[in-house]
Design a protein around this motif. Structure first.
Motif: not given
Length: 150
Positions: A34-57
């Motif tokens: 569960g905790d390891r999944g939280k770290f992975k989800a955090y970086y997935e969100r960072v990368n997904s936001a960057g894929d959307e736009s610089a302002s989203q990230q």
């Protein structure tokens, strides 16, 4: 343009802690799934936001900034980052404080080796391997602005 690339690469170097060594002996952390999944989800969100736009990230990085260091912010000048952690290197780093700070962040501090790629308008302008810090605080994962050296 060359000056702008140099500034962005300098920001990237700061993000990865200037690629300097992290004190201590590396021992993989024994986190639950569960905790390891939280770290992975955090970086997935960072990368997904960057894929959307610089302002989203930029918004996500601001919103997930550790609460003790919210006043610290960085301008990536319209660039985005992609963070690729090497999960086998994730370990606790209880003695770490952000560069130039005296206070230890609240929560459980971890460090992980990452490859960070910086993009400007969908063009890769640099890549670096280094270490970044993240914190598990009140069941949430927080990071640090790139200018704090992660």
């Amino acid at each position: 343009m060359a000056e702008r690339v140099a500034v962005l690469l300098a920001s990237l170097a700061l993000l990865t802690g200037c690629a300097g060594p992290v004190a201590g002996t590396a021992h993989p952390v024994r986190l639950g799934d569960g905790d390891r999944g939280k770290f992975k989800a955090y970086y997935e969100r960072v990368n997904s936001a960057g894929d959307e736009s610089a302002s989203q990230q930029a918004k996500l990085l601001k919103d997930t900034q550790h609460p003790d260091f919210r006043q610290k912010a960085c301008d990536l000048r319209g660039a985005t980052i992609k963070v690729e952690p090497t999960w086998t290197t994730l370990r606790a780093d209880a003695d770490w404080t952000p560069p130039g700070e005296k206070a230890h962040p609240r929560g459980d501090v971890y460090v992980v080796a990452v490859t960070i790629t910086i993009r400007q308008q969908d063009q890769v302008i640099g890549s670096q391997i280094g270490s970044v810090h993240v914190v598990l605080l009140d069941d949430e994962v927080y990071g640090f602005a790139p200018c704090l050296g992660g």
